[in-house]
Design a protein around this motif. Structure first.
Motif, PDB file in Angstrom:
ATOM      1  N   THR A  17       0.860  -1.181   0.000  1.00  0.00           N
ATOM      2  CA  THR A  17       0.000   0.000   0.000  1.00  0.00           C
ATOM      3  C   THR A  17       0.896   1.231   0.000  1.00  0.00           C
ATOM      4  O   THR A  17       2.114   1.131   0.164  1.00  0.00           O
ATOM      5  N   SER A  52       1.809   4.332   2.083  1.00  0.00           N
ATOM      6  CA  SER A  52       1.608   4.801   3.450  1.00  0.00           C
ATOM      7  C   SER A  52       2.842   5.508   3.986  1.00  0.00           C
ATOM      8  O   SER A  52       3.979   5.119   3.684  1.00  0.00           O
ATOM      9  N   THR A  83      -1.261   0.910  12.171  1.00  0.00           N
ATOM     10  CA  THR A  83      -2.632   1.408  12.072  1.00  0.00           C
ATOM     11  C   THR A  83      -3.082   2.087  13.362  1.00  0.00           C
ATOM     12  O   THR A  83      -2.510   1.884  14.432  1.00  0.00           O
ATOM     13  N   GLN A 106      -9.772  -4.625   8.931  1.00  0.00           N
ATOM     14  CA  GLN A 106      -8.983  -4.844   7.731  1.00  0.00           C
ATOM     15  C   GLN A 106      -9.225  -6.243   7.175  1.00  0.00           C
ATOM     16  O   GLN A 106      -9.974  -7.040   7.740  1.00  0.00           O
ATOM     17  N   ILE A 158     -11.596   0.660   2.217  1.00  0.00           N
ATOM     18  CA  ILE A 158     -11.992   0.726   3.630  1.00  0.00           C
ATOM     19  C   ILE A 158     -12.219   2.166   4.085  1.00  0.00           C
ATOM     20  O   ILE A 158     -13.235   2.484   4.712  1.00  0.00           O
ATOM     21  N   ALA A 159     -11.287   3.053   3.770  1.00  0.00           N
ATOM     22  CA  ALA A 159     -11.409   4.451   4.197  1.00  0.00           C
ATOM     23  C   ALA A 159     -12.649   5.112   3.598  1.00  0.00           C
ATOM     24  O   ALA A 159     -13.396   5.810   4.299  1.00  0.00           O
ATOM     25  N   VAL A 214     -13.002   2.476  12.887  1.00  0.00           N
ATOM     26  CA  VAL A 214     -12.297   1.902  11.746  1.00  0.00           C
ATOM     27  C   VAL A 214     -10.805   1.844  12.059  1.00  0.00           C
ATOM     28  O   VAL A 214     -10.292   2.653  12.853  1.00  0.00           O
ATOM     29  N   GLN A 215     -10.114   0.899  11.472  1.00  0.00           N
ATOM     30  CA  GLN A 215      -8.679   0.725  11.635  1.00  0.00           C
ATOM     31  C   GLN A 215      -8.001   1.251  10.379  1.00  0.00           C
ATOM     32  O   GLN A 215      -8.152   0.689   9.299  1.00  0.00           O
ATOM     33  N   LEU A 216      -7.241   2.354  10.506  1.00  0.00           N
ATOM     34  CA  LEU A 216      -6.673   3.023   9.341  1.00  0.00           C
ATOM     35  C   LEU A 216      -5.173   3.260   9.455  1.00  0.00           C
ATOM     36  O   LEU A 216      -4.646   3.471  10.543  1.00  0.00           O
ATOM     37  N   GLU A 264      -1.853   5.698   8.289  1.00  0.00           N
ATOM     38  CA  GLU A 264      -1.573   7.095   8.012  1.00  0.00           C
ATOM     39  C   GLU A 264      -1.099   7.237   6.562  1.00  0.00           C
ATOM     40  O   GLU A 264      -0.574   6.280   6.003  1.00  0.00           O
ATOM     41  N   THR A 268      -4.044   8.652   6.091  1.00  0.00           N
ATOM     42  CA  THR A 268      -5.509   8.710   6.007  1.00  0.00           C
ATOM     43  C   THR A 268      -6.139   9.039   7.353  1.00  0.00           C
ATOM     44  O   THR A 268      -7.072   9.853   7.434  1.00  0.00           O
ATOM     45  N   ALA A 269      -5.639   8.430   8.430  1.00  0.00           N
ATOM     46  CA  ALA A 269      -6.224   8.661   9.752  1.00  0.00           C
ATOM     47  C   ALA A 269      -6.157  10.142  10.139  1.00  0.00           C
ATOM     48  O   ALA A 269      -7.147  10.721  10.603  1.00  0.00           O
TER      49      ALA A 269
END
Length: 332
Positions: A38, A40, A116, A140, A176-177, A188-190, A192, A194-195
């Motif tokens: 991904t 990140s 996460t 996830q 997911i986001a 939700v489990q995110l 960065e 994004t969080a």
């Protein structure tokens, strides 16, 4: 007269040497296809190695592609559309348990904690883990490290993820986001950034770090097929050397300095957000500065997988982990 003749000969020789060097073909850059699971900020040292030219200094032309998900990343590696993969170590165990004749070997660790964060839809300054009971939790992908660590942490706090809350884990990793932003789930489990972006936009609020809760684990590692490492040992060594330079630079640099270097990989994130996120990861010890996947970490990984019911079989550390390359580079 003789002295002038000698000077002339020396000058001609020097000219010929310079001409030969200038006209000699440059050493070709070795192409390396790298697939990341991904995009990140969690992988900051990798982007630093690319942006600061550390790979090129080692004679490597690294082509980075994002494959969005552990299964797709491993497929790219096994089908030879990628030479090296950055993905969770659990995927190498899955491949091995399926009887692979050319096992996937973990040769360098990039991150050593979960990356996460638990994000709540509502602002919650007095968060307690038992508040998840009775909630809808957007987790996830089943079988991936984020989900397994998530379940491990929930159980640590006395929460049964399959009985005490509604666990949603059938949404594709890349969506997911967006699903949470569209109204699905209370938590939700995110990853960065994004969080933090969600928090800045008022779409959600960070209430806990799974990385701080889970302890050290070989969360994301660089791996390649055993055959590739054997045929390209010098290339893999150069690859690790570039990454080690990046890890050291990240360790001694500020979040602001690092953010300026990696921002081209996160065009939708502003410098301030990136700097905050990078410092957050640095403070919780997420970046594996020494890059050595330890036997203790390997066992912790398998314990987490076993707890989640996802461990097909326990695999000996020495079968899927190679620390020789990292150790050699660190001694230089």
């Amino acid at each position: 007269m003789k002295s002038w003749f000698k000077i002339g000969l020396l000058a001609a020789a020097a000219f010929l040497l310079i001409f030969a060097v200038a006209c000699s073909p440059k050493e070709e850059m070795k192409k390396v296809s790298l697939a990341e699971v991904t995009r990140s900020v969690f992988y900051t040292p990798q982007y630093v190695a690319l942006a600061k030219g550390y790979f090129k200094e080692e004679g490597l032309d690294v082509e980075l592609k994002t494959t969005w998900g552990g299964d797709k990343t491993m497929t790219a590696l096994l089908s030879d559309s990628a030479d090296i993969a950055l993905v969770g170590s659990e995927t190498s165990i899955y491949v091995y348990s399926q009887g692979a004749s050319d096992p996937v070997i973990n040769f360098a660790q990039l991150t050593q904690t979960d990356g996460t964060f638990l994000v709540s839809r509502d602002k919650n300054e007095q968060f307690k883990w038992d508040q998840l009971k009775g909630s809808t939790f957007l987790g996830q992908r089943k079988g991936g490290m984020p989900q397994m660590v998530g379940e491990f942490v929930l159980k640590k706090h006395g929460i049964d993820p399959h009985k005490d809350l509604e666990l949603i884990q059938n949404i594709d990793f890349a969506n997911i986001a967006n699903s949470f932003a569209s109204g699905t789930g209370d938590f939700v489990q995110l990853f960065e950034p994004t969080a933090s972006v969600f928090e800045k936009e008022g779409k959600g609020y960070i209430v806990a770090s799974f990385g701080e809760e889970s302890g050290h684990v070989p969360y994301t590692t660089f791996m390649a097929k055993e055959s590739y490492i054997k045929k390209n040992d010098a290339t893999v060594e150069k690859f690790v050397r570039a990454l080690y330079k990046a890890q050291q630079w990240v360790e001694k640099s500020s979040g602001e300095e690092i953010a300026e270097v990696v921002q081209p990989y996160f065009e939708d994130s502003d410098l301030e957000t990136l700097a905050v996120v990078i410092e957050r990861y640095k403070n919780q010890g997420s970046f594996a500065e020494k890059m050595t996947l330890t036997e203790e970490g390997w066992e912790n990984l398998q314990n987490i997988m076993e707890e989640a019911g996802e461990l097909p079989e326990r695999v000996d550390y020495n079968k899927l982990v190679n620390t020789e390359i990292v150790e050699k580079v660190m001694k230089e």
